[in-house]
Design an enzyme around this catalytic site. Structure first.
Site, PDB file in Angstrom:
ATOM      1  N   LYS A   1      40.088  32.558  45.464  1.00 55.98           N
ATOM      2  CA  LYS A   1      39.165  33.678  45.609  1.00 55.98           C
ATOM      3  C   LYS A   1      39.627  34.623  46.727  1.00 55.98           C
ATOM      4  CE  LYS A   1      35.866  34.381  43.618  1.00 55.98           C
ATOM      5  NZ  LYS A   1      35.699  35.203  42.380  1.00 55.98           N
TER       6      LYS A   1
ATOM      7  N   TRP B   1      25.707  30.024  46.793  1.00 52.55           N
ATOM      8  CA  TRP B   1      24.555  29.239  46.352  1.00 52.55           C
ATOM      9  C   TRP B   1      23.767  30.027  45.296  1.00 52.55           C
ATOM     10  CZ3 TRP B   1      21.907  25.766  50.550  1.00 52.55           C
ATOM     11  CH2 TRP B   1      22.899  25.113  51.302  1.00 52.55           C
TER      12      TRP B   1
ATOM     13  N   ALA C   1      35.420  34.600  36.545  1.00 56.47           N
ATOM     14  CA  ALA C   1      35.953  33.748  37.612  1.00 56.47           C
ATOM     15  C   ALA C   1      36.119  32.319  37.128  1.00 56.47           C
ATOM     16  CB  ALA C   1      35.021  33.766  38.825  1.00 56.47           C
TER      17      ALA C   1
ATOM     18  N   TYR D   1      39.830  26.351  45.515  1.00 55.45           N
ATOM     19  CA  TYR D   1      38.943  27.400  45.018  1.00 55.45           C
ATOM     20  C   TYR D   1      38.874  28.564  46.000  1.00 55.45           C
ATOM     21  CZ  TYR D   1      34.572  29.780  43.836  1.00 55.45           C
ATOM     22  OH  TYR D   1      33.635  30.732  43.542  1.00 55.45           O
TER      23      TYR D   1
ATOM     24  N   ASP E   1      40.296  38.618  28.289  1.00 52.60           N
ATOM     25  CA  ASP E   1      40.951  37.643  29.159  1.00 52.60           C
ATOM     26  C   ASP E   1      41.587  38.426  30.301  1.00 52.60           C
ATOM     27  OD1 ASP E   1      42.545  35.810  30.431  1.00 52.60           O
ATOM     28  OD2 ASP E   1      43.729  35.270  28.656  1.00 52.60           O
ATOM     29  N   ILE E   2      41.015  38.332  31.502  1.00 50.06           N
ATOM     30  CA  ILE E   2      41.510  39.156  32.594  1.00 50.06           C
ATOM     31  C   ILE E   2      42.890  38.733  33.083  1.00 50.06           C
ATOM     32  CG2 ILE E   2      39.172  39.762  33.326  1.00 50.06           C
ATOM     33  CD1 ILE E   2      39.635  37.908  35.785  1.00 50.06           C
TER      34      ILE E   2
ATOM     35  N   MET F   1      26.456  33.678  34.516  1.00 48.54           N
ATOM     36  CA  MET F   1      25.145  33.811  35.149  1.00 48.54           C
ATOM     37  C   MET F   1      24.896  35.216  35.698  1.00 48.54           C
ATOM     38  SD  MET F   1      23.499  31.805  38.438  1.00 48.54           S
ATOM     39  CE  MET F   1      24.578  30.422  38.137  1.00 48.54           C
TER      40      MET F   1
ATOM     41  N   THR G   1      33.214  34.694  47.551  1.00 51.02           N
ATOM     42  CA  THR G   1      32.499  33.468  47.884  1.00 51.02           C
ATOM     43  C   THR G   1      32.559  33.128  49.363  1.00 51.02           C
ATOM     44  OG1 THR G   1      32.501  31.063  47.469  1.00 51.02           O
ATOM     45  CG2 THR G   1      34.601  32.183  47.329  1.00 51.02           C
TER      46      THR G   1
END
Length: 292
Positions: free
Chosen positions: A130, A152, A61, A126, A37-38, A12, A102
């Site tokens: 992060k 969001w 991510a 998660y 591919d990180i 996105m 995040t």
């Protein structure tokens, strides 16, 4: 001219940012997951040495919040180890790195907006992964690493809450949405613009909160989507989070403060309602016909 490398360019935010950079005539290398591919150390090193970018924006991510609870090692490989490998590669080629993060790095139990330096305390897998990515970038790139925490997120590309509400408004007479989780809806377009602006402004390295201003609940966001679509917002029925059982805990309060932008001479992002009104037509146009 600043040269850019965007990872996760099929997602996105990555698609939004890469497209915006191209439209502005910037030199950008956009790498989707199938391109890079990180988690692959050699592939990361090769990509960075080949492109020699001035700025790397890591939009790659693991974002499946619930799935991370049962597959934390896999999520950590992307969000933690992958970010660390990119940061090490950036240090080698002298690039700045912007790491997207995040609100989930916080506990979600606050009652006032979280400042950038507030203690982190992720409640789930998660958020832990992060946070590991944040720490790796700041460790490897103390003078050239940037953490942008957002939340969001919605936009015309990929699955997101706003697009889902657009579809449900056409499909159902009413929808039920939780009203006890507070946050800041943020458009991918506004975030992409801010990334470009902060690089142009030579913002100091460090942690920034890249969410739209103001705050609402998921219920409030859904009502605003319905209103902007010309539909009756009262079709959105409020329910408590206890009625929805999910593997991963959701933050009850994830409103972020925006103090750090002043260091870069930039104002916080626009109010969430104003930004939603600006962004919605493109999301409606991009929503699959079967949903609208």
């Amino acid at each position: 001219m600043t040269s850019w490398l965007v990872t996760g360019a099929g997602g996105m935010l990555g698609r939004e940012l890469a497209g915006m950079l191209r439209d502005r005539g910037a030199a950008v290398t956009a790498l989707a997951r199938h391109d890079l591919d990180i988690t692959d150390r050699a592939a990361v090193a090769s990509a960075l040495r080949g492109a020699r970018p001035d700025v790397v924006v890591n939009c790659a991510a693991w974002t499946a919040v619930d799935l991370a609870e049962s597959r934390e090692a896999e999520a950590m490989a992307v969000n933690g180890t992958g970010a660390a490998r990119l940061a090490a590669g950036c240090a080698e080629v002298g690039a700045r790195m912007i790491q997207l993060s995040t609100d989930y790095v916080f506990s979600g139990s606050a009652r006032q907006p979280y400042p950038e330096q507030a203690p982190t305390a992720p409640a789930g897998a998660y958020g832990r992964t992060k946070l590991a990515g944040e720490q790796a970038v700041l460790r490897e790139l103390p003078d050239h690493g940037y953490i942008l925490r957002t939340a969001w997120l919605y936009g015309p590309h990929g699955r997101n809450f706003v697009a889902t509400m657009i579809g449900l408004e056409r499909q159902r007479p009413t929808v039920t949405v939780v009203d006890d989780q507070h946050g800041q809806p943020t458009s991918a377009g506004a975030l992409a613009e801010r990334i470009i602006e902060m690089v142009a402004a030579a913002a100091p390295a460090g942690i920034y909160h890249a969410t739209c201003s103001g705050q609402t609940t998921w219920h409030g966001l859904a009502r605003e989507v319905f209103r902007l679509l010309g539909s009756d917002p009262d079709r959105v029925i409020a329910v408590p989070s206890t009625e929805l059982t999910r593997p991963a805990p959701r933050p009850a309060y994830s409103v972020l403060a925006h103090h750090a932008w002043a260091q870069a001479g930039l104002a916080p992002l626009r109010d969430w309602q104003a930004e939603l009104g600006r962004a919605l037509p493109a999301i409606v146009a991009a929503t699959p016909a079967e949903l609208v």
